[in-house]
Design a protein around this motif. Structure first.
Motif, PDB file in Angstrom:
ATOM      1  N   PRO A   1       0.810  -1.228   0.000  1.00 28.73           N
ATOM      2  CA  PRO A   1       0.000   0.000   0.000  1.00 28.73           C
ATOM      3  C   PRO A   1       0.842   1.277   0.000  1.00 28.73           C
ATOM      4  O   PRO A   1       0.347   2.342  -0.384  1.00 28.73           O
ATOM      5  CB  PRO A   1      -0.818  -0.117   1.295  1.00 28.73           C
ATOM      6  N   ASP A   2       2.100   1.153   0.424  1.00 29.27           N
ATOM      7  CA  ASP A   2       2.968   2.325   0.472  1.00 29.27           C
ATOM      8  C   ASP A   2       3.640   2.618  -0.868  1.00 29.27           C
ATOM      9  O   ASP A   2       4.257   3.685  -1.032  1.00 29.27           O
ATOM     10  CB  ASP A   2       4.047   2.148   1.539  1.00 29.27           C
ATOM     11  N   ALA A   3       3.540   1.666  -1.807  1.00 26.43           N
ATOM     12  CA  ALA A   3       4.170   1.836  -3.121  1.00 26.43           C
ATOM     13  C   ALA A   3       3.151   2.387  -4.109  1.00 26.43           C
ATOM     14  O   ALA A   3       1.930   2.284  -3.898  1.00 26.43           O
ATOM     15  CB  ALA A   3       4.717   0.503  -3.617  1.00 26.43           C
ATOM     16  N   PRO A   4       3.595   3.007  -5.210  1.00 26.23           N
ATOM     17  CA  PRO A   4       2.657   3.470  -6.242  1.00 26.23           C
ATOM     18  C   PRO A   4       1.802   2.310  -6.743  1.00 26.23           C
ATOM     19  O   PRO A   4       2.287   1.181  -6.896  1.00 26.23           O
ATOM     20  CB  PRO A   4       3.571   4.004  -7.341  1.00 26.23           C
ATOM     21  N   LYS A   5       0.532   2.572  -7.011  1.00 30.52           N
ATOM     22  CA  LYS A   5      -0.369   1.523  -7.471  1.00 30.52           C
ATOM     23  C   LYS A   5      -0.037   1.141  -8.895  1.00 30.52           C
ATOM     24  O   LYS A   5       0.109   2.016  -9.754  1.00 30.52           O
ATOM     25  CB  LYS A   5      -1.813   2.006  -7.382  1.00 30.52           C
ATOM     26  N   PRO A   6       0.097  -0.153  -9.191  1.00 30.00           N
ATOM     27  CA  PRO A   6       0.383  -0.563 -10.580  1.00 30.00           C
ATOM     28  C   PRO A   6      -0.790  -0.220 -11.489  1.00 30.00           C
ATOM     29  O   PRO A   6      -1.937  -0.121 -11.049  1.00 30.00           O
ATOM     30  CB  PRO A   6       0.565  -2.085 -10.458  1.00 30.00           C
ATOM     31  N   GLY A   7      -0.482  -0.022 -12.759  1.00 28.64           N
ATOM     32  CA  GLY A   7      -1.535   0.322 -13.710  1.00 28.64           C
ATOM     33  C   GLY A   7      -1.958   1.768 -13.625  1.00 28.64           C
ATOM     34  O   GLY A   7      -3.084   2.112 -14.003  1.00 28.64           O
ATOM     35  N   ARG A   8      -1.067   2.632 -13.136  1.00 31.14           N
ATOM     36  CA  ARG A   8      -1.312   4.081 -13.069  1.00 31.14           C
ATOM     37  C   ARG A   8      -2.565   4.427 -12.272  1.00 31.14           C
ATOM     38  O   ARG A   8      -3.309   5.355 -12.595  1.00 31.14           O
ATOM     39  CB  ARG A   8      -1.418   4.668 -14.484  1.00 31.14           C
ATOM     40  N   GLY A   9      -2.821   3.641 -11.252  1.00 36.00           N
ATOM     41  CA  GLY A   9      -3.919   3.956 -10.343  1.00 36.00           C
ATOM     42  C   GLY A   9      -5.270   3.461 -10.771  1.00 36.00           C
ATOM     43  O   GLY A   9      -6.262   3.673 -10.059  1.00 36.00           O
ATOM     44  N   ARG A  10      -5.378   2.812 -11.935  1.00 38.10           N
ATOM     45  CA  ARG A  10      -6.686   2.327 -12.378  1.00 38.10           C
ATOM     46  C   ARG A  10      -7.118   1.118 -11.551  1.00 38.10           C
ATOM     47  O   ARG A  10      -6.327   0.502 -10.849  1.00 38.10           O
ATOM     48  CB  ARG A  10      -6.639   1.979 -13.865  1.00 38.10           C
ATOM     49  N   ARG A  11      -8.405   0.757 -11.685  1.00 37.27           N
ATOM     50  CA  ARG A  11      -8.970  -0.329 -10.859  1.00 37.27           C
ATOM     51  C   ARG A  11      -8.449  -1.686 -11.283  1.00 37.27           C
ATOM     52  O   ARG A  11      -8.456  -2.622 -10.501  1.00 37.27           O
ATOM     53  CB  ARG A  11     -10.496  -0.301 -10.947  1.00 37.27           C
ATOM     54  N   THR A  12      -8.039  -1.813 -12.542  1.00 35.05           N
ATOM     55  CA  THR A  12      -7.439  -3.059 -13.025  1.00 35.05           C
ATOM     56  C   THR A  12      -6.131  -2.729 -13.730  1.00 35.05           C
ATOM     57  O   THR A  12      -5.899  -1.583 -14.122  1.00 35.05           O
ATOM     58  CB  THR A  12      -8.378  -3.788 -14.010  1.00 35.05           C
ATOM     59  N   VAL A  13      -5.303  -3.745 -13.872  1.00 32.33           N
ATOM     60  CA  VAL A  13      -4.022  -3.556 -14.540  1.00 32.33           C
ATOM     61  C   VAL A  13      -3.862  -4.630 -15.605  1.00 32.33           C
ATOM     62  O   VAL A  13      -4.164  -5.801 -15.376  1.00 32.33           O
ATOM     63  CB  VAL A  13      -2.848  -3.613 -13.522  1.00 32.33           C
ATOM     64  N   GLY A  14      -3.432  -4.213 -16.790  1.00 32.23           N
ATOM     65  CA  GLY A  14      -3.201  -5.174 -17.870  1.00 32.23           C
ATOM     66  C   GLY A  14      -1.812  -5.780 -17.765  1.00 32.23           C
ATOM     67  O   GLY A  14      -0.905  -5.192 -17.157  1.00 32.23           O
ATOM     68  N   ILE A  15      -1.644  -6.941 -18.376  1.00 27.26           N
ATOM     69  CA  ILE A  15      -0.333  -7.599 -18.349  1.00 27.26           C
ATOM     70  C   ILE A  15       0.720  -6.677 -18.971  1.00 27.26           C
ATOM     71  O   ILE A  15       1.835  -6.539 -18.436  1.00 27.26           O
ATOM     72  CB  ILE A  15      -0.385  -8.937 -19.114  1.00 27.26           C
ATOM     73  N   ALA A  16       0.388  -6.008 -20.060  1.00 25.44           N
ATOM     74  CA  ALA A  16       1.362  -5.136 -20.732  1.00 25.44           C
ATOM     75  C   ALA A  16       1.822  -4.008 -19.821  1.00 25.44           C
ATOM     76  O   ALA A  16       2.952  -3.509 -19.949  1.00 25.44           O
ATOM     77  CB  ALA A  16       0.768  -4.574 -22.021  1.00 25.44           C
ATOM     78  N   GLU A  17       0.956  -3.605 -18.866  1.00 25.64           N
ATOM     79  CA  GLU A  17       1.313  -2.516 -17.962  1.00 25.64           C
ATOM     80  C   GLU A  17       2.268  -2.950 -16.852  1.00 25.64           C
ATOM     81  O   GLU A  17       2.728  -2.116 -16.071  1.00 25.64           O
ATOM     82  CB  GLU A  17       0.034  -1.930 -17.353  1.00 25.64           C
ATOM     83  N   LEU A  18       2.563  -4.240 -16.810  1.00 32.90           N
ATOM     84  CA  LEU A  18       3.557  -4.710 -15.841  1.00 32.90           C
ATOM     85  C   LEU A  18       4.980  -4.487 -16.358  1.00 32.90           C
ATOM     86  O   LEU A  18       5.939  -4.667 -15.609  1.00 32.90           O
ATOM     87  CB  LEU A  18       3.350  -6.209 -15.543  1.00 32.90           C
ATOM     88  N   GLU A  19       5.099  -4.106 -17.634  1.00 34.67           N
ATOM     89  CA  GLU A  19       6.428  -3.804 -18.162  1.00 34.67           C
ATOM     90  C   GLU A  19       6.993  -2.605 -17.399  1.00 34.67           C
ATOM     91  O   GLU A  19       6.345  -1.581 -17.219  1.00 34.67           O
ATOM     92  CB  GLU A  19       6.360  -3.489 -19.654  1.00 34.67           C
ATOM     93  N   GLY A  20       8.209  -2.752 -16.933  1.00 31.18           N
ATOM     94  CA  GLY A  20       8.849  -1.703 -16.154  1.00 31.18           C
ATOM     95  C   GLY A  20       8.616  -1.839 -14.661  1.00 31.18           C
ATOM     96  O   GLY A  20       9.297  -1.180 -13.868  1.00 31.18           O
ATOM     97  N   GLU A  21       7.632  -2.682 -14.265  1.00 28.19           N
ATOM     98  CA  GLU A  21       7.424  -2.933 -12.840  1.00 28.19           C
ATOM     99  C   GLU A  21       8.463  -3.944 -12.344  1.00 28.19           C
ATOM    100  O   GLU A  21       8.866  -4.842 -13.072  1.00 28.19           O
ATOM    101  CB  GLU A  21       6.019  -3.498 -12.592  1.00 28.19           C
ATOM    102  N   ARG A  22       8.863  -3.773 -11.102  1.00 25.14           N
ATOM    103  CA  ARG A  22       9.796  -4.727 -10.499  1.00 25.14           C
ATOM    104  C   ARG A  22       8.978  -5.862  -9.876  1.00 25.14           C
ATOM    105  O   ARG A  22       8.117  -5.622  -9.022  1.00 25.14           O
ATOM    106  CB  ARG A  22      10.624  -4.031  -9.430  1.00 25.14           C
ATOM    107  N   LEU A  23       9.236  -7.075 -10.330  1.00 27.07           N
ATOM    108  CA  LEU A  23       8.460  -8.227  -9.874  1.00 27.07           C
ATOM    109  C   LEU A  23       9.211  -9.003  -8.794  1.00 27.07           C
ATOM    110  O   LEU A  23      10.420  -9.210  -8.881  1.00 27.07           O
ATOM    111  CB  LEU A  23       8.162  -9.171 -11.039  1.00 27.07           C
ATOM    112  N   VAL A  24       8.452  -9.451  -7.802  1.00 26.13           N
ATOM    113  CA  VAL A  24       8.956 -10.432  -6.846  1.00 26.13           C
ATOM    114  C   VAL A  24       8.532 -11.788  -7.391  1.00 26.13           C
ATOM    115  O   VAL A  24       7.338 -12.058  -7.528  1.00 26.13           O
ATOM    116  CB  VAL A  24       8.376 -10.205  -5.431  1.00 26.13           C
TER     117      VAL A  24
END
Length: 294
Positions: free
Chosen positions: A173-196
């Motif tokens: 919750p302390d990190a920026p929300k993935p998908g630019r804050g939208r209610r859902t996130v697409g797989i393509a929008e995970l590009e550039g995200e750091r994954l665990v």
């Protein structure tokens, strides 16, 4: 009239030979002959016509044979039914499951099973579907919860589809929300995200990496190699985001933000597997029923 005498009588009637009958029931031939004679005295009638090299049934023997077979069959059924009941009072069930299912699906079902059959020991083995299939094949497990399709399809296994589960994205919750804050996130929008990312051999790892590559990019790992609890802990600490099953996310408690994946999303199919050539023990079949009816 003794149960053993009826066994000996049926053996002689079927082999038409006292020595072969004795071998079939694993007793010395004189003992078998003595028991047959005792049965004849009890019934007051000869059961066999004994001519050299030729054993035939008398009328009394013909009348007794179907009754004796029925008594033996009923006794066998009674023994089987009692053993089945005993198996539900004691014994064990060896169940394999992927770690995410141990976290998400199993706790409630195993609690219900334990409440109903407290004498049954539950032995749980965590592993990827590939490892669990191998353990099933060698007889080390009675049942396994696996992800379909199996990494190595096996005709020696029977699988029954249990559920189809959505995957979601979890983040701190302390990190920026993935998908630019939208209610859902697409797989393509995970590009550039750091994954665990999970360790090699995890079905979720293979599914997530394949989805990223289908979207045209290589996933960027912040941390990799963890089990489910470690991955969730790293996400809570803000090291990155992770793609996990919805059931796991709903049970993970505080400290995680859950974001659904945009359509068509990612899903996985869970199945219950067991060996085709060996019926699971009664207790395992009961656990199987509870899982299928959950």
């Amino acid at each position: 009239m003794q149960f053993q005498q009826l066994q000996y009588f049926v053996a002689v009637a079927e082999t038409r030979h006292f020595t072969r009958a004795a071998e079939a029931v694993h007793v010395a031939q004189p003992s078998l002959s003595q028991q047959i004679k005792a049965l004849e005295r009890e019934l007051g009638a000869d059961l066999f016509l004994r001519a050299r090299g030729n054993i035939t049934l008398t009328d009394a023997g013909e009348a007794l044979l179907p009754l004796a077979r029925r008594i033996l069959a009923d006794a066998d059924t009674a023994r089987h039914e009692v053993q089945e009941l005993v198996q539900l009072r004691s014994g064990r069930v060896r169940l394999g499951a992927t770690p995410s299912l141990c976290t998400g699906l199993l706790p409630d079902v195993l609690r219900a099973f334990h409440d109903r059959y407290p004498g049954i020991r539950l032995l749980i083995e965590e592993g990827g579907s590939h490892d669990l299939v191998r353990e099933l094949a060698r007889g080390a497990l009675d049942l396994a919860l696996v992800v379909l399709p199996l990494p190595t399809p096996s005709p020696a296994l029977t699988t029954v589809e249990l559920l189809r589960e959505d995957l979601v994205v979890v983040s701190s919750p302390d990190a920026p929300k993935p998908g630019r804050g939208r209610r859902t996130v697409g797989i393509a929008e995970l590009e550039g995200e750091r994954l665990v990312m999970f360790r090699h051999g995890y079905d979720l790892r293979e599914l997530t990496v394949a989805a990223c590559r289908s979207a045209g990019f290589e996933p960027d790992f912040a941390v990799e190699g963890g089990e489910m609890d470690a991955v969730l802990g790293f996400v809570r600490a803000g090291l990155g985001i992770a793609v996990v099953p919805r059931m796991v996310a709903s049970r993970a408690g505080r400290g995680l933000r859950v974001t659904p994946l945009a359509r068509p999303g990612l899903h996985r199919t869970i199945a219950l597997a067991h060996r085709s050539d060996v019926a699971p023990p009664r207790a395992a079949r009961e656990l199987q029923r509870m899982l299928l009816e959950r």
